[in-house]
Design a protein around this motif. Structure first.
Motif, mmCIF file in Angstrom:
data_model
loop_
_atom_site.group_PDB
_atom_site.id
_atom_site.type_symbol
_atom_site.label_atom_id
_atom_site.label_comp_id
_atom_site.label_asym_id
_atom_site.label_seq_id
_atom_site.Cartn_x
_atom_site.Cartn_y
_atom_site.Cartn_z
ATOM 1 N N PHE A 1 72.596 44.253 65.893
ATOM 2 C CA PHE A 1 72.876 43.381 64.742
ATOM 3 C C PHE A 1 71.816 42.285 64.541
ATOM 4 O O PHE A 1 71.354 42.080 63.415
ATOM 5 C CB PHE A 1 74.294 42.781 64.853
ATOM 6 N N PRO A 2 71.360 41.597 65.612
ATOM 7 C CA PRO A 2 70.319 40.575 65.406
ATOM 8 C C PRO A 2 69.021 41.165 64.827
ATOM 9 O O PRO A 2 68.357 40.515 64.011
ATOM 10 C CB PRO A 2 70.080 40.009 66.809
ATOM 11 N N ILE A 3 68.683 42.384 65.224
ATOM 12 C CA ILE A 3 67.474 43.045 64.693
ATOM 13 C C ILE A 3 67.667 43.328 63.202
ATOM 14 O O ILE A 3 66.781 43.104 62.379
ATOM 15 C CB ILE A 3 67.191 44.362 65.455
ATOM 16 N N ILE A 4 68.861 43.816 62.857
ATOM 17 C CA ILE A 4 69.181 44.133 61.457
ATOM 18 C C ILE A 4 69.151 42.858 60.612
ATOM 19 O O ILE A 4 68.565 42.831 59.521
ATOM 20 C CB ILE A 4 70.554 44.839 61.379
ATOM 21 N N GLN A 5 69.749 41.779 61.131
ATOM 22 C CA GLN A 5 69.745 40.498 60.405
ATOM 23 C C GLN A 5 68.322 40.022 60.127
ATOM 24 O O GLN A 5 68.019 39.511 59.060
ATOM 25 C CB GLN A 5 70.457 39.423 61.236
ATOM 26 N N LYS A 6 67.459 40.209 61.113
ATOM 27 C CA LYS A 6 66.104 39.665 61.028
ATOM 28 C C LYS A 6 65.182 40.526 60.165
ATOM 29 O O LYS A 6 64.369 40.007 59.398
ATOM 30 C CB LYS A 6 65.527 39.548 62.449
ATOM 31 N N TYR A 7 65.302 41.858 60.277
ATOM 32 C CA TYR A 7 64.267 42.728 59.704
ATOM 33 C C TYR A 7 64.728 43.665 58.592
ATOM 34 O O TYR A 7 63.902 44.326 57.978
ATOM 35 C CB TYR A 7 63.613 43.568 60.809
ATOM 36 N N VAL A 8 66.041 43.778 58.355
ATOM 37 C CA VAL A 8 66.502 44.696 57.300
ATOM 38 C C VAL A 8 66.663 43.910 56.000
ATOM 39 O O VAL A 8 67.261 42.833 55.976
ATOM 40 C CB VAL A 8 67.817 45.394 57.700
ATOM 41 N N ASP A 9 66.110 44.477 54.936
ATOM 42 C CA ASP A 9 66.101 43.790 53.647
ATOM 43 C C ASP A 9 67.506 43.672 53.066
ATOM 44 O O ASP A 9 67.948 42.602 52.679
ATOM 45 C CB ASP A 9 65.186 44.556 52.680
ATOM 46 N N LYS A 10 68.203 44.799 53.002
ATOM 47 C CA LYS A 10 69.575 44.800 52.476
ATOM 48 C C LYS A 10 70.221 46.155 52.717
ATOM 49 O O LYS A 10 69.565 47.097 53.167
ATOM 50 C CB LYS A 10 69.592 44.464 50.995
ATOM 51 N N ILE A 11 71.492 46.233 52.355
ATOM 52 C CA ILE A 11 72.236 47.484 52.486
ATOM 53 C C ILE A 11 72.883 47.800 51.137
ATOM 54 O O ILE A 11 73.463 46.917 50.497
ATOM 55 C CB ILE A 11 73.288 47.379 53.608
ATOM 56 N N ILE A 12 72.741 49.051 50.724
ATOM 57 C CA ILE A 12 73.299 49.501 49.433
ATOM 58 C C ILE A 12 74.497 50.407 49.731
ATOM 59 O O ILE A 12 74.390 51.335 50.539
ATOM 60 C CB ILE A 12 72.239 50.279 48.625
ATOM 61 N N ARG A 13 75.608 50.130 49.070
ATOM 62 C CA ARG A 13 76.820 50.936 49.301
ATOM 63 C C ARG A 13 76.956 52.048 48.259
ATOM 64 O O ARG A 13 76.602 51.841 47.096
ATOM 65 C CB ARG A 13 78.055 50.042 49.253
ATOM 66 N N VAL A 14 77.484 53.178 48.686
ATOM 67 C CA VAL A 14 77.659 54.317 47.772
ATOM 68 C C VAL A 14 79.065 54.903 47.890
ATOM 69 O O VAL A 14 79.705 54.810 48.931
ATOM 70 C CB VAL A 14 76.602 55.429 48.031
ATOM 71 N N GLU A 15 79.506 55.493 46.774
ATOM 72 C CA GLU A 15 80.834 56.115 46.710
ATOM 73 C C GLU A 15 80.782 57.528 47.303
ATOM 74 O O GLU A 15 79.716 58.130 47.420
ATOM 75 C CB GLU A 15 81.300 56.207 45.247
ATOM 76 N N GLU A 16 81.957 58.047 47.607
ATOM 77 C CA GLU A 16 82.044 59.384 48.223
ATOM 78 C C GLU A 16 81.420 60.482 47.354
ATOM 79 O O GLU A 16 80.697 61.335 47.842
ATOM 80 C CB GLU A 16 83.511 59.725 48.541
ATOM 81 N N ASP A 17 81.709 60.452 46.043
ATOM 82 C CA ASP A 17 81.154 61.514 45.186
ATOM 83 C C ASP A 17 79.622 61.406 45.105
ATOM 84 O O ASP A 17 78.931 62.417 44.976
ATOM 85 C CB ASP A 17 81.794 61.502 43.790
ATOM 86 N N GLU A 18 79.100 60.186 45.221
ATOM 87 C CA GLU A 18 77.641 60.010 45.205
ATOM 88 C C GLU A 18 77.005 60.609 46.464
ATOM 89 O O GLU A 18 75.928 61.200 46.405
ATOM 90 C CB GLU A 18 77.298 58.518 45.080
ATOM 91 N N ILE A 19 77.693 60.469 47.582
ATOM 92 C CA ILE A 19 77.197 61.048 48.846
ATOM 93 C C ILE A 19 77.173 62.577 48.737
ATOM 94 O O ILE A 19 76.185 63.235 49.074
ATOM 95 C CB ILE A 19 78.088 60.628 50.041
ATOM 96 N N ILE A 20 78.260 63.125 48.244
ATOM 97 C CA ILE A 20 78.370 64.595 48.146
ATOM 98 C C ILE A 20 77.337 65.151 47.170
ATOM 99 O O ILE A 20 76.681 66.160 47.451
ATOM 100 C CB ILE A 20 79.816 64.992 47.750
ATOM 101 N N ASN A 21 77.146 64.481 46.040
ATOM 102 C CA ASN A 21 76.144 64.943 45.070
ATOM 103 C C ASN A 21 74.734 64.897 45.659
ATOM 104 O O ASN A 21 73.930 65.804 45.447
ATOM 105 C CB ASN A 21 76.186 64.080 43.797
#
Length: 311
Positions: free
Chosen positions: A239-259
């Motif tokens: 988590f500290p690595i993610i906080q420091k170096y990850v820009d952001k997280i994008i969430r997706v819906e189930e149908d978007e994952i399947i497509n």
């Protein structure tokens, strides 16, 4: 932790992993309006990036520790990775798996001579069972995502990708336990000038998205996502690595994952599992943001039950 550490890790695990291919699709590039390369960890040994972290974790143990064996809890890919890495290094592997884990993943563990201990399908039951075996057998516990050696091993996929494509603007990965995105973020930090790392996460298991906002590790109440590899939460090492170096997280819906999954199967003619399609779904959802950029996507794995596809 520095650049040299990651280079050492990469050299240590090279004999035990595949250098996976990087593929692209002009049709997908046209659809998105960006230049996309896919790092195909679905072609990794045992079918997922997890082989990298598992190999590094076992290679980091002393001779005495290896003799007592290793134990982990995993619903699938890390279970297979630890079993295969342990088999190659003549180490006994005890694998705690939830009783409802996909049969294809249980079969994979057995193929690599891992010993399966089944438990209830809750994080608490997994941890309790793994702790019991650790005590009884003196085995070293390997965490699927929240252990430095595993995170550093995982970073080597993005290292190889950046070696081939040094001018990427963004690398996208799925986010489950956080081990892959943390490793990717370290690789981008040390081996690129200004490549951002962005995660893709299911709406139904969006703990990492919420964690970045709240500043503490959040958990999920629901796990109703087809992305079975992403039903876990972050840990105190990644988590500290993610906080420091990850820009952001994008969430997706189930149908978007399947497509997104179906699109890669159809257009690229390769097999990926649902978890693997999540960052690609995030890209498709936010085409405008990624327009005209050079993008790498880590296709995390291809261990899918072909008799039980979501499309």
């Amino acid at each position: 932790m520095n650049k040299e550490t990651l280079i050492e890790v990469h050299n240590r695990i090279k004999p035990f992993i595949h250098k996976t291919p990087v593929l692209s699709s002009s049709l997908i590039n046209e659809m998105v309006g960006a230049d996309i390369v896919f790092k195909c960890e679905n072609f990794q040994k045992m079918g997922a990036f997890k082989m990298r972290g598992a190999a590094n974790a076992i290679l980091s143990l002393s001779k005495e520790e290896r003799q007592r064996g290793v134990v982990t809890h995993s619903s699938g890919n890390f279970a297979q990775a630890v079993s295969l890495a342990a088999q190659k290094l003549n180490v006994k592997a005890y694998i705690v798996m939830p009783e409802n884990a996909p049969q294809v993943k249980k079969d994979g563990v057995k193929t690599y001579q891992g010993e399966i201990i089944e438990c209830e399908s809750t994080p608490q039951a997994r941890e309790a069972t793994a702790n019991r075996i650790k005590e009884e057998k003196g085995a070293s516990f390997l965490h699927p995502s929240n252990q430095d050696e595993v995170i550093y091993g995982n970073s080597t996929a993005a290292m190889e990708l950046l070696d081939e494509h040094p001018n990427l603007d963004v690398i996208l990965t799925p986010v489950g336990g956080g081990g892959l995105i943390a490793g990717t973020a370290l690789a981008a930090h040390y081996f690129s000038d200004n490549c951002k790392v962005i995660g893709g996460e299911p709406m139904e298991a969006d703990d990492a998205y919420r964690s970045l906002f709240s500043g503490k590790i959040e958990t999920n109440n629901s796990f109703h996502t087809v992305a079975d590899g992403l039903r876990t939460h972050l840990g105190d090492r990644n988590f500290p690595i993610i906080q420091k170096y990850v820009d952001k997280i994008i969430r997706v819906e189930e149908d978007e994952i399947i497509n997104a999954m179906q699109l890669i199967w159809e257009r690229m003619k390769i097999i990926i599992e649902p978890s693997c399609a999540v960052p690609f779904a995030a890209l498709l959802k936010n085409k405008q943001e990624f327009k005209n950029k050079k993008i790498g996507i880590i296709l995390s794995g291809g261990n899918v039950d072909v008799k039980n596809l979501p499309f």
